[in-house]
Design a protein around this motif. Sequence first.
Motif, PDB file in Angstrom:
ATOM      1  N   UNK A 192       0.847  -1.174   0.000  1.00 54.59           N
ATOM      2  CA  UNK A 192       0.000   0.000   0.000  1.00 54.59           C
ATOM      3  C   UNK A 192       0.892   1.237   0.000  1.00 54.59           C
ATOM      4  N   UNK A 193       0.607   2.139  -0.909  1.00 51.35           N
ATOM      5  CA  UNK A 193       1.380   3.368  -1.009  1.00 51.35           C
ATOM      6  C   UNK A 193       0.837   4.414  -0.045  1.00 51.35           C
ATOM      7  N   UNK A 194       1.712   5.231   0.500  1.00 49.83           N
ATOM      8  CA  UNK A 194       1.231   6.312   1.354  1.00 49.83           C
ATOM      9  C   UNK A 194       0.447   7.335   0.523  1.00 49.83           C
ATOM     10  N   UNK A 195      -0.501   8.025   1.146  1.00 50.29           N
ATOM     11  CA  UNK A 195      -1.328   8.984   0.409  1.00 50.29           C
ATOM     12  C   UNK A 195      -0.512  10.033  -0.342  1.00 50.29           C
ATOM     13  N   UNK A 196       0.541  10.517   0.279  1.00 49.68           N
ATOM     14  CA  UNK A 196       1.372  11.541  -0.368  1.00 49.68           C
ATOM     15  C   UNK A 196       1.932  11.015  -1.689  1.00 49.68           C
ATOM     16  N   UNK A 197       2.418   9.789  -1.688  1.00 48.23           N
ATOM     17  CA  UNK A 197       2.992   9.196  -2.892  1.00 48.23           C
ATOM     18  C   UNK A 197       1.933   9.029  -3.982  1.00 48.23           C
ATOM     19  N   UNK A 198       0.725   8.627  -3.603  1.00 52.92           N
ATOM     20  CA  UNK A 198      -0.353   8.458  -4.577  1.00 52.92           C
ATOM     21  C   UNK A 198      -0.672   9.792  -5.251  1.00 52.92           C
ATOM     22  N   UNK A 199      -0.770  10.845  -4.464  1.00 54.09           N
ATOM     23  CA  UNK A 199      -1.052  12.163  -5.043  1.00 54.09           C
ATOM     24  C   UNK A 199       0.078  12.607  -5.966  1.00 54.09           C
ATOM     25  N   UNK A 200       1.325  12.441  -5.529  1.00 55.89           N
ATOM     26  CA  UNK A 200       2.463  12.877  -6.346  1.00 55.89           C
ATOM     27  C   UNK A 200       2.553  12.078  -7.643  1.00 55.89           C
ATOM     28  N   UNK A 201       2.286  10.760  -7.594  1.00 57.12           N
ATOM     29  CA  UNK A 201       2.329   9.931  -8.799  1.00 57.12           C
ATOM     30  C   UNK A 201       1.252  10.330  -9.809  1.00 57.12           C
ATOM     31  N   UNK A 202       0.189  10.977  -9.317  1.00 53.02           N
ATOM     32  CA  UNK A 202      -0.895  11.395 -10.206  1.00 53.02           C
ATOM     33  C   UNK A 202      -0.833  12.876 -10.552  1.00 53.02           C
ATOM     34  N   UNK A 203       0.327  13.481 -10.346  1.00 57.16           N
ATOM     35  CA  UNK A 203       0.575  14.834 -10.833  1.00 57.16           C
ATOM     36  C   UNK A 203       0.188  15.967  -9.898  1.00 57.16           C
ATOM     37  N   UNK A 204      -0.128  15.682  -8.648  1.00 57.97           N
ATOM     38  CA  UNK A 204      -0.477  16.738  -7.708  1.00 57.97           C
ATOM     39  C   UNK A 204       0.759  17.189  -6.941  1.00 57.97           C
ATOM     40  N   UNK A 205       0.876  18.488  -6.750  1.00 56.28           N
ATOM     41  CA  UNK A 205       1.957  19.045  -5.956  1.00 56.28           C
ATOM     42  C   UNK A 205       1.468  19.143  -4.516  1.00 56.28           C
ATOM     43  N   UNK A 206       1.931  18.234  -3.684  1.00 58.21           N
ATOM     44  CA  UNK A 206       1.467  18.156  -2.301  1.00 58.21           C
ATOM     45  C   UNK A 206       1.818  19.418  -1.527  1.00 58.21           C
ATOM     46  N   UNK A 207       2.899  20.064  -1.885  1.00 59.20           N
ATOM     47  CA  UNK A 207       3.279  21.307  -1.213  1.00 59.20           C
ATOM     48  C   UNK A 207       2.251  22.401  -1.474  1.00 59.20           C
ATOM     49  N   UNK A 208       1.607  22.358  -2.632  1.00 53.73           N
ATOM     50  CA  UNK A 208       0.617  23.378  -2.980  1.00 53.73           C
ATOM     51  C   UNK A 208      -0.739  23.060  -2.338  1.00 53.73           C
ATOM     52  N   UNK A 209      -1.185  21.806  -2.459  1.00 62.55           N
ATOM     53  CA  UNK A 209      -2.515  21.479  -1.933  1.00 62.55           C
ATOM     54  C   UNK A 209      -2.509  21.200  -0.436  1.00 62.55           C
ATOM     55  N   UNK A 210      -1.373  20.874   0.104  1.00 57.91           N
ATOM     56  CA  UNK A 210      -1.250  20.688   1.551  1.00 57.91           C
ATOM     57  C   UNK A 210      -1.400  19.243   1.988  1.00 57.91           C
TER      58      UNK A 210
END
Length: 88
Positions: A1-19
């Motif tokens: 299971x991938x951590x949520x942060x990794x899932x968002x980053x793999x799908x093109x989301x900038x976690x630093x921007x969305x929080x």
Amino acid sequence: MSPPRQIFEENGFDVEVIGIVRVNRAANRWRTAYNESRVLGLRDMRKDNSGRPTKKEPTLEEKNARLEAQTCEWLKKEGILAVPQYDL
């Protein structure tokens, strides 16, 4: 299971921007929906439900499908129907 942060980053989301809080809340919301309704809980219901009531009478096939779904839910709640468990 991938951590949520990794899932968002793999799908093109900038976690630093969305929080990271938004990422974690989304993951918790998805996990809860999955635990309550399995894969059906993860479906995007917006495309099936515009918010307006339908004006047409449902067909017999639609009525039958709805009754089958309700029966399955009841059987699951009563513990009669076994539901496969998946890890998220």
